[in-house]
Scaffold this motif. Structure first.
Motif, PDB file in Angstrom:
ATOM      1  N   UNK A  83      50.970   2.464 119.465  1.00  0.00           N
ATOM      2  CA  UNK A  83      51.069   1.858 117.960  1.00  0.00           C
ATOM      3  C   UNK A  83      50.035   0.702 117.510  1.00  0.00           C
ATOM      4  N   UNK A 127      52.739   3.884 125.366  1.00  0.00           N
ATOM      5  CA  UNK A 127      53.103   4.770 124.445  1.00  0.00           C
ATOM      6  C   UNK A 127      53.938   3.912 123.161  1.00  0.00           C
ATOM      7  N   UNK A 128      54.607   2.954 123.506  1.00  0.00           N
ATOM      8  CA  UNK A 128      55.185   1.835 122.619  1.00  0.00           C
ATOM      9  C   UNK A 128      54.762   0.616 122.362  1.00  0.00           C
ATOM     10  N   UNK A 138      55.221   4.035 129.380  1.00  0.00           N
ATOM     11  CA  UNK A 138      56.096   3.873 128.135  1.00  0.00           C
ATOM     12  C   UNK A 138      55.671   2.551 127.529  1.00  0.00           C
TER      13      UNK A 138
END
Lengths: 348, 320
Positions: free
Chosen positions: B231, B226-227, B223
């Protein structure tokens, strides 16, 4: 109850550098404690050990009576606000606030209720659909605080949260943190290098230097009764004036400090403390707060080197006989001429 | 008596345009000097040869001058010849397929590798792996194809193992079906580590506090990737994507030629190899080869513009 107890907490890095030595601290439930000290003093490391972001090399850490040395950060029931806000850049403010709750599988309706409630408190409701880059520094910091608030943590950790803001916004946010504290009833641990923040926010202040705790006390205690020269010099603005090569003299059971041949009678508290500790006359370093210096009378003479007009007061930087720089704060209605190069008399 | 004109003050606001330009030149002289060799190289090898593009519109024979009184201009005749060439569609298909397959595998691979290397706890291990992954980039194409022959040749390592286990030997270099996988996988093996460097550099700028905040939120490692990580490198991914799409049809002829055999010619003949053959081997038809090359470049420019415009519209990243 969300008491935090640090018992002999120590941090030694792999390169054998000890960042924190034997920190013992009991933070009461709902207390606002501020860790303050210069860069590299170990205050952030201590906070990060409480957060679980740094491994504890030695000692014990209890949160709410539970030993949490080996408990994962997410399971410590804490929340932390970082200096750089640490928001998810691709998420909206709403999603940033909701993310931790989503990970905990909180029902959607409850997440929404909680997020809106926190947004209302922090006055960021109108920004919920924006992304962090569309917010100002102050707004981002509110979101960062909100992200911590939605979790209802037992302990609220803040690592220099106002350092990235300009002076005006910092003052504003400081006041908001004080207000916020009255609304959210929880324990706070706050790290800063700014003694003004420490003095205004903390119920108690922990002053650290080189990994050691130097003093723990209320703002009044650390300001009025500093335990050593470091604390005396660190707390207070402008900083305390120190005079080396002074003498402690006792005459008829009354203690005096002799500065450059001029005697000053010590306060009743100091008399009592010196007597209680059986202190004999000796060489001492005298510390006088700028606020306790009066210009325009007295036998000590100093030449004004710099005169800073601060609005309602002047900061005078003067050079005394023994080369020490003295900082004085006269009021604006000061009768004495405080132009540079002028010699003034002062007393304490 | 006329008053002598006062010299303009050094205040930039009071300077004329030419004075400002002269001052800027003076101030930036060391930097301009430093960038000069690079500009010279780009000019000599990228801009100056554009002049040669003119022969795509001429009836040009080797030895002719590009611009002279005897130049025969034929307009788009060379292009028309290419479009009606029986090789046109096979060339387009072969080039497009090898590029698109290469892109589908080769574009995300460095991103995945960089995210994985960045997630490794041991910094030393990550450094070792990065060095190992980057090293093949420095192998020359000739050596690489030599290695492929050693591994996949009829009497190479793979076939020896297969034969040892009772299987039949397979001629990878003679079979059309083996060309694209061999070409694409070996190219990606050679370049994924090198291409990952730019993402690894971008990932090193991720604020550790973002990860720590995510840890406190309860995010797992995946996670966080991904986060937080993804980004952070998204602008870089956008730029690389635009550049990759812009060069999608740009495939070198060297490796394809080295791997080309009569058996795989049907799939290994690409625009670039065809340009090479028509322009430099046999009876050279340089005007025709230039027209094909120019056509290929125009496709790339169109793709670049489309990719950039799309990226600008849907994300906030673009080349211009």
């Amino acid at each position: 109850m969300s008491e935090v107890i640090l018992k002999g907490l120590k941090k030694v890095y792999d390169n054998k550098v000890t960042a924190v030595h034997d920190v013992n601290l009991e933070i009461k439930d709902k207390e606002f404690i501020v860790l303050v000290g210069p860069s590299g003093c170990g205050k952030s490391t201590t906070l990060r050990m409480v957060a679980g972001l740094e491994e504890i090399s030695d000692g014990e850490l209890y949160i709410d009576g539970r030993l949490v040395n080996d408990v994962a950060p997410k399971d410590r029931d804490i929340a932390m606000v970082f200096q750089n806000y640490a928001l998810y850049p691709h998420m909206t403010v709403y999603d940033n606030l909701a993310y931790a709750l989503k990970l905990r599988k909180t029902p959607k309706a409850e997440i929404k209720k909680k997020v809106l409630e926190v947004a209302e408190i922090l006055d960021i409701t109108q920004y919920l659909e924006r992304k962090p880059k569309a917010l100002s520094g102050g707004q981002r910091q509110r979101v960062a605080i909100g992200r911590a608030m939605v979790r209802d943590p037992k302990v609220f950790l803040m690592d220099e949260p106002l350092s990235n803001l300009d002076a005006k916004l910092r003052n504003q946010m400081r006041a908001e943190i004080i207000k916020l504290r009255s609304r959210i009833d929880t324990t706070f641990m706050y790290v800063t290098h700014d003694q003004t923040e420490a003095m205004t926010l903390g119920d108690r202040i922990v002053i650290m230097k080189d990994g050691y705790v130097n003093q723990i006390g209320t703002p009044q205690e650390v300001f009025n009764r500093p335990v050593n020269l470091f604390v005396a010099g660190f707390i207070g603005m402008p900083v305390m004036n120190f005079f080396d090569n002074c003498r402690l003299i006792e005459e008829g059971g009354v203690f005096h400090a002799e500065i450059r041949g001029v005697r000053f009678k010590l306060s009743d508290f100091q008399q009592k403390a010196l007597k209680q500790n059986g202190v004999k006359p000796c060489d001492i370093v005298c510390g006088i707060r700028p606020q306790h210096v009066t210009v325009g009378e007295g036998e000590l003479k100093a030449t004004i080197e710099v005169s800073e007009m601060m609005g309602s007061e002047y900061n005078l930087h003067a050079r005394c006989e023994g080369d020490e720089v003295v900082k004085l704060i006269p009021t604006v209605d000061l009768a004495t001429d405080v132009s540079m190069g002028r010699t003034v008399s002062f007393t304490t | 008596m006329e008053a002598k004109a006062k010299p303009l003050a050094k205040n930039p606001g009071l300077m004329s345009k030419s004075q400002k330009r002269a001052r800027s030149l003076r101030e930036n002289a060391p930097f301009l000097l430093m960038i000069f060799p690079a500009v010279l190289v780009v000019f000599l090898f990228n801009y100056l040869p554009i002049y040669g593009v003119l022969i795509a519109f001429q009836d040009f024979m080797p030895g002719d001058k590009i611009l002279s009184s005897s130049t025969i201009w034929v307009g788009f005749e060379n292009f028309r010849r290419f479009f009606s060439d029986p090789q046109f569609w096979p060339l387009m298909k072969n080039t497009f397929l090898i590029c698109i397959y290469g892109f589908i595998i080769g574009f995300p691979l460095p991103i995945i590798i960089s995210l994985m290397l960045n997630s490794l706890k041991g910094r030393k291990t990550a450094k070792y792996l990065q060095t190992i992954f980057t090293a093949p980039h420095f192998i020359s194409l000739v050596v690489l194809v030599g290695m492929l022959t050693l591994f996949f040749g009829r009497y190479g390592l793979v076939n020896n193992v297969v034969a040892h286990m009772g299987g039949e030997r397979y001629s990878y270099f003679l079979e059309s079906s083996a060309f694209r996988p061999l070409y694409i996988l070996s190219s990606n093996w050679q370049d994924f580590g090198w291409s990952a460097v730019i993402y690894i550099a971008a990932l090193s700028n991720v604020d550790p506090q973002q990860h720590e905040a995510a840890i406190l939120d309860g995010a797992t490692r995946f996670q966080r990737v991904i986060h937080v990580d993804l980004p952070a490198i998204m602008p870089m991914i956008s730029v690389m994507l635009i550049m990759s799409i812009g060069g999608l049809m740009d495939v070198g002829y060297e490796k394809a030629l080295l791997m080309q055999t009569d058996g795989n010619l049907g799939v290994s003949e690409l625009i670039s190899t065809y340009v090479y053959k028509r322009g430099l081997t046999g009876v050279p038809d340089q005007a025709y080869a230039t027209a094909i090359g120019l056509f290929n470049s125009v496709i790339n420019v169109i793709l670049l513009i489309i990719a950039n415009t799309t990226s600008k519209r849907f994300s906030e990243n673009s080349l211009w």
